[in-house]
Write a protein that holds these residues in place. Structure first.
Motif, short mmCIF file in Angstrom:
data_model
loop_
_atom_site.label_atom_id
_atom_site.label_comp_id
_atom_site.label_asym_id
_atom_site.label_seq_id
_atom_site.Cartn_x
_atom_site.Cartn_y
_atom_site.Cartn_z
N TRP A 1 47.79 -3.41 37.55
CA TRP A 1 47.83 -4.41 36.42
C TRP A 1 47.93 -5.90 37.01
O TRP A 1 47.49 -6.74 36.34
N LEU A 2 48.66 -6.07 38.34
CA LEU A 2 48.47 -7.20 39.08
C LEU A 2 47.40 -7.62 39.84
O LEU A 2 47.18 -8.63 40.32
N GLY A 3 46.45 -6.78 39.70
CA GLY A 3 45.12 -6.98 40.44
C GLY A 3 45.02 -6.73 41.80
O GLY A 3 44.12 -7.24 42.65
N LYS A 4 45.87 -6.12 42.20
CA LYS A 4 45.96 -5.64 43.98
C LYS A 4 44.97 -4.67 44.22
O LYS A 4 44.42 -4.01 43.39
N LYS A 5 44.58 -4.62 45.33
CA LYS A 5 43.56 -3.61 45.65
C LYS A 5 44.07 -2.27 46.12
O LYS A 5 44.97 -2.13 46.35
N TYR A 6 43.04 -1.49 45.96
CA TYR A 6 43.52 0.17 46.12
C TYR A 6 42.11 0.93 46.48
O TYR A 6 41.04 0.51 46.28
N ILE A 7 42.20 1.99 47.38
CA ILE A 7 41.17 3.02 47.48
C ILE A 7 41.56 4.28 46.61
O ILE A 7 42.71 4.85 46.64
N GLY A 8 40.47 4.54 46.09
CA GLY A 8 40.38 6.01 45.09
C GLY A 8 39.84 7.13 45.96
O GLY A 8 38.64 7.03 46.02
N ILE A 9 40.61 8.27 46.08
CA ILE A 9 40.08 9.44 46.87
C ILE A 9 39.63 10.31 45.94
O ILE A 9 40.59 10.76 45.15
N GLY A 10 38.51 11.28 46.06
CA GLY A 10 38.58 12.33 45.14
C GLY A 10 37.45 12.22 44.08
O GLY A 10 37.02 11.02 43.87
N PRO A 11 36.92 13.35 43.34
CA PRO A 11 35.91 13.17 42.26
C PRO A 11 36.42 12.37 41.34
O PRO A 11 37.45 12.45 40.71
N SER A 12 35.52 11.37 40.97
CA SER A 12 35.85 10.57 39.63
C SER A 12 36.62 9.18 40.05
O SER A 12 36.80 8.37 39.24
N ALA A 13 37.43 9.43 41.24
CA ALA A 13 38.35 8.21 41.44
C ALA A 13 37.64 6.89 41.65
O ALA A 13 36.45 6.70 42.30
N HIS A 14 38.34 5.97 41.33
CA HIS A 14 37.76 4.61 41.49
C HIS A 14 38.64 3.72 42.46
O HIS A 14 39.81 4.03 42.77
N SER A 15 38.12 2.82 43.11
CA SER A 15 38.62 1.84 44.00
C SER A 15 38.20 0.33 43.77
O SER A 15 37.08 0.12 43.03
N TYR A 16 38.94 -0.53 44.18
CA TYR A 16 38.80 -1.88 43.88
C TYR A 16 39.32 -2.63 45.23
O TYR A 16 40.15 -2.45 45.82
N ASP A 17 38.42 -3.60 45.50
CA ASP A 17 38.59 -4.49 46.60
C ASP A 17 38.59 -6.21 46.40
O ASP A 17 38.89 -6.85 47.25
N GLY A 18 38.87 -6.32 44.90
CA GLY A 18 38.90 -7.74 44.67
C GLY A 18 37.74 -8.25 44.27
O GLY A 18 37.56 -9.14 43.45
N ILE A 19 36.46 -7.83 45.05
CA ILE A 19 35.16 -8.50 44.69
C ILE A 19 34.39 -7.22 44.08
O ILE A 19 33.39 -7.51 43.20
N SER A 20 34.28 -6.08 44.28
CA SER A 20 33.61 -5.03 43.92
C SER A 20 34.66 -3.87 43.42
O SER A 20 35.69 -3.79 43.76
N ARG A 21 33.90 -3.10 42.68
CA ARG A 21 34.61 -1.77 42.12
C ARG A 21 33.55 -0.51 42.33
O ARG A 21 32.47 -0.76 42.27
N SER A 22 34.32 0.53 42.83
CA SER A 22 33.53 1.75 43.34
C SER A 22 33.89 3.06 42.47
O SER A 22 35.19 2.87 42.36
N TRP A 23 33.06 3.80 42.32
CA TRP A 23 33.87 5.11 41.81
C TRP A 23 33.20 6.28 42.31
O TRP A 23 31.74 6.19 42.62
N ASN A 24 33.76 7.46 42.79
CA ASN A 24 33.08 8.59 43.06
C ASN A 24 32.40 9.32 41.99
O ASN A 24 32.83 9.30 40.80
N VAL A 25 31.62 10.11 42.31
CA VAL A 25 30.95 11.16 41.35
C VAL A 25 31.87 12.06 40.75
O VAL A 25 32.69 12.55 41.26
N SER A 26 31.58 12.09 39.42
CA SER A 26 32.38 13.31 38.50
C SER A 26 31.97 14.57 38.46
O SER A 26 31.57 15.19 37.30
N ASN A 27 31.61 15.02 39.69
CA ASN A 27 31.21 16.46 39.82
C ASN A 27 31.74 17.13 41.03
O ASN A 27 31.44 16.57 42.22
#
Length: 397
Positions: free
Chosen positions: A258-284
């Motif tokens: 909620w405070l906009g910090k960065k994180y790495i998402g591991i696993g199917p469908s997980a999202h990640s955020y680095d402050g500039i971009s967002r990525s997401w793994n395939v949901s399969n």
């Protein structure tokens, strides 16, 4: 850096309201655990790029979500925690959370988990009433819900439980009993959500066929007010729209998001955020496993525009007690965004749904007074709708 989220895409059975990614087949569970560990390893260099300005790339939280993470064995959970420690710099006392369902939390299992690195449990109770649990197709019953909390509180200090309100047919009194039962276990954190109807869920089909009544917004609003008033009277701080914690028991993982910090998402469908971009793994699951077997990351990346980041800050900021800093809006997004926001909020301020307050900020040793945009008590339940009305949709192409 903030943390690592690990998505466990398995459940014993499908809850009628859930639209998260999961499979009820456990055939590929062993293979999935190894794949998750491989992704943790393949992405270890990403942490070096996060929060480089602060020279701080340590992991502060590890969060097992899903799905139902408690379907993993204790050894599998510890194996994944060890993989994080092997590949990343982890802070001295990280918050390590496991989402768990009551039917997985036998006395023996709770004792096992208490001997691992897990130091926070998030337990999916949803309701203490049998008819509600059956309607939602939960895998546990009321007795299991109460028993697991009775035992868990003996071995874990930091526990959160989930409750759902706005369930068709649930009276205000019945909802109050749910809250009182939860409080009876002296739990320091409660997350509570309105029952929502997602398009591709069993709940939606049951409503369309007339087998279950459609949730009523007025009932949900009444339940929300009861929730807020009851928990605040019992010493809980309403620090985010759906989250209440005693002092020092806010979720560090969720607060970072909620405070906009960065994180790495591991696993199917997980999202990640680095402050500039967002990525997401395939949901399969199958495609995810095949990609990791080939040492490939099965994800898509979206570069966030200034407007994307502005809209996200409005949404997350209004949901929290920290609100939206007008100073930050001007500094990060520019005067045109601030002027737009000031213009848009006037009707909500007039209707006593939003307010601008002054707040002292001593972050990093500096003392200053900031103007903060927040929802009022009257506007809190309407937060998401208000935020969407404040979005800037056409400032950038």
């Amino acid at each position: 850096m903030s943390g690592i989220y690990i998505h466990i895409p398995f459940c014993k059975q499908a809850c009628h309201y859930c639209d998260f990614h999961f499979s009820t087949s456990m055939k590929k569970k062993d293979e999935m655990v190894l794949a998750l560990a491989k992704e943790i390893h393949l992405r270890k260099n990403e942490s070096e790029l996060l929060d480089s300005a602060r020279n701080d790339n340590s992991i502060e939280t590890i969060y097992f979500g899903g799905g139902t993470p408690s379907v993993l064995t204790t050894d599998e959970i510890q194996f994944l925690i060890d993989a994080v420690y092997k590949n990343y710099s982890v802070s001295e006392n990280p918050e390590i959370t496991l989402e768990a369902n009551p039917d997985d939390l036998s006395t023996e299992r709770i004792i096992e988990l208490s001997k691992t690195s897990i130091n926070r449990l998030s337990i999916g109770i949803q309701s203490f009433f049998e008819d509600d649990l059956q309607m939602m197709n939960r895998a546990h019953n009321s007795a299991e819900a109460k028993k697991c909390l009775e035992v868990a509180t003996q071995y874990f200090d930091n526990i959160s439980l989930d409750l759902i309100y706005g369930i068709p047919g649930m009276s205000n009194e019945k909802w109050k009993q749910n809250i009182d039962t939860a409080l009876g276990f002296d739990i320091p954190h409660i997350s509570s959500y309105a029952l929502t109807v997602e398009p591709k869920t069993a709940l939606n089909k049951l409503i369309q066929t007339g087998k279950i009544a459609k949730p009523n917004d007025e009932v949900a609003a009444a339940h929300f007010q009861i929730l807020v008033e009851t928990l605040e009277k019992n010493g809980f701080i309403h620090y985010e729209l759906s989250n209440f914690g005693e002092e020092d028991y806010f979720s560090k993982n969720n607060s970072a998001y909620w405070l906009g910090k960065k994180y790495i998402g591991i696993g199917p469908s997980a999202h990640s955020y680095d402050g500039i971009s967002r990525s997401w793994n395939v949901s399969n699951n199958s495609i995810y496993l095949k990609s990791l077997d080939e040492n490939k990351l099965p994800n898509e990346i979206e570069i966030l525009s200034k407007t994307d980041r502005y809209n996200e800050y409005i949404m997350t900021g209004l949901r929290t007690i920290w609100g939206v800093s007008l100073e930050r809006i001007e500094k990060e997004f520019g005067i045109s965004y601030l002027d737009y926001l000031n213009n848009q909020v006037q009707k909500f301020i007039k209707d006593d749904l939003l307010e601008i307050v002054t707040s002292s900020d001593s972050t990093f040793g500096r003392n200053c007074i900031e103007k903060i945009l927040k929802t009022t008590k009257k506007g809190k339940f309407l937060t998401d709708g208000i935020a969407s009305d404040l979005f800037y949709l056409n400032l950038e192409v």
